[in-house]
Design a protein around this motif. Sequence first.
Motif, PDB file in Angstrom:
ATOM      1  N   PHE A  16      42.466  25.077  40.364  1.00  0.00           N
ATOM      2  CA  PHE A  16      42.108  26.198  39.498  1.00  0.00           C
ATOM      3  C   PHE A  16      41.744  27.453  40.286  1.00  0.00           C
ATOM      4  CE2 PHE A  16      41.034  22.622  36.683  1.00  0.00           C
ATOM      5  CZ  PHE A  16      41.717  23.005  35.552  1.00  0.00           C
ATOM      6  N   ARG A  17      41.645  27.359  41.568  1.00  0.00           N
ATOM      7  CA  ARG A  17      41.120  28.463  42.366  1.00  0.00           C
ATOM      8  C   ARG A  17      42.240  29.279  42.989  1.00  0.00           C
ATOM      9  NH1 ARG A  17      37.525  23.916  43.328  1.00  0.00           N
ATOM     10  NH2 ARG A  17      35.583  24.424  42.254  1.00  0.00           N
ATOM     11  N   LEU A  18      42.322  30.554  42.602  1.00  0.00           N
ATOM     12  CA  LEU A  18      43.304  31.485  43.164  1.00  0.00           C
ATOM     13  C   LEU A  18      42.584  32.540  43.982  1.00  0.00           C
ATOM     14  CD1 LEU A  18      45.722  32.315  40.192  1.00  0.00           C
ATOM     15  CD2 LEU A  18      46.215  30.950  42.210  1.00  0.00           C
ATOM     16  N   SER A  19      43.222  32.962  45.048  1.00  0.00           N
ATOM     17  CA  SER A  19      42.679  34.059  45.847  1.00  0.00           C
ATOM     18  C   SER A  19      42.979  35.373  45.128  1.00  0.00           C
ATOM     19  CB  SER A  19      43.338  34.070  47.225  1.00  0.00           C
ATOM     20  OG  SER A  19      44.689  34.476  47.106  1.00  0.00           O
ATOM     21  N   PRO A  20      42.309  36.450  45.509  1.00  0.00           N
ATOM     22  CA  PRO A  20      42.638  37.754  44.920  1.00  0.00           C
ATOM     23  C   PRO A  20      44.109  38.122  45.106  1.00  0.00           C
ATOM     24  CG  PRO A  20      40.521  37.883  46.020  1.00  0.00           C
ATOM     25  CD  PRO A  20      41.107  36.525  46.365  1.00  0.00           C
ATOM     26  N   ALA A  21      44.669  37.819  46.265  1.00  0.00           N
ATOM     27  CA  ALA A  21      46.086  38.128  46.501  1.00  0.00           C
ATOM     28  C   ALA A  21      46.982  37.318  45.564  1.00  0.00           C
ATOM     29  CB  ALA A  21      46.459  37.853  47.959  1.00  0.00           C
ATOM     30  N   GLU A  22      46.654  36.055  45.339  1.00  0.00           N
ATOM     31  CA  GLU A  22      47.440  35.222  44.427  1.00  0.00           C
ATOM     32  C   GLU A  22      47.330  35.735  42.989  1.00  0.00           C
ATOM     33  OE1 GLU A  22      47.298  30.847  46.560  1.00  0.00           O
ATOM     34  OE2 GLU A  22      45.462  31.622  45.633  1.00  0.00           O
ATOM     35  N   LEU A  23      46.147  36.201  42.613  1.00  0.00           N
ATOM     36  CA  LEU A  23      45.984  36.786  41.278  1.00  0.00           C
ATOM     37  C   LEU A  23      46.835  38.031  41.124  1.00  0.00           C
ATOM     38  CD1 LEU A  23      42.159  36.377  40.680  1.00  0.00           C
ATOM     39  CD2 LEU A  23      43.998  35.325  39.349  1.00  0.00           C
ATOM     40  N   ARG A  24      46.806  38.914  42.133  1.00  0.00           N
ATOM     41  CA  ARG A  24      47.628  40.138  42.070  1.00  0.00           C
ATOM     42  C   ARG A  24      49.102  39.781  41.931  1.00  0.00           C
ATOM     43  NH1 ARG A  24      43.726  41.909  45.676  1.00  0.00           N
ATOM     44  NH2 ARG A  24      44.969  41.303  47.470  1.00  0.00           N
ATOM     45  N   GLU A  25      49.561  38.776  42.679  1.00  0.00           N
ATOM     46  CA  GLU A  25      50.958  38.325  42.568  1.00  0.00           C
ATOM     47  C   GLU A  25      51.263  37.861  41.151  1.00  0.00           C
ATOM     48  OE1 GLU A  25      52.235  35.253  45.276  1.00  0.00           O
ATOM     49  OE2 GLU A  25      51.449  36.365  46.996  1.00  0.00           O
TER      50      GLU A  25
END
Length: 119
Positions: A16-25
Amino acid sequence: MEVLEPIKYHDGLDHFRLSPAELREEFTRRNADAVFAFQLRNPVHNGHALLMTDTRRRLLEMGYKNPILLLHPLGGYTKADDVPLSWRMKQHEEVCAIKLSSLPFAFLYMDSFVADLFY
């Protein structure tokens, strides 16, 4: 600067954990022109749904075409009588599985759970 690997908690919730970069993608992949976030420490209930729906409506009225909700459930320490995080996440997964007919918009979890909830 040294880049570290993401921390794994091995609690069954690491996916469930996304990094900020993964969220932006993900926002880019979904063609989001606005992202509105909602952080909560309890399961989603009708009051939350009304706030989320009203926020989406207001963003559409402002001219945004594809606002996406980022749901951010609190983990870690919460109040003693709160529903445990693992149970809250199960509830969120079930809600997403039925496609949330009452919430006709895209819906993302910060912490990596991403649901396709397009109306």
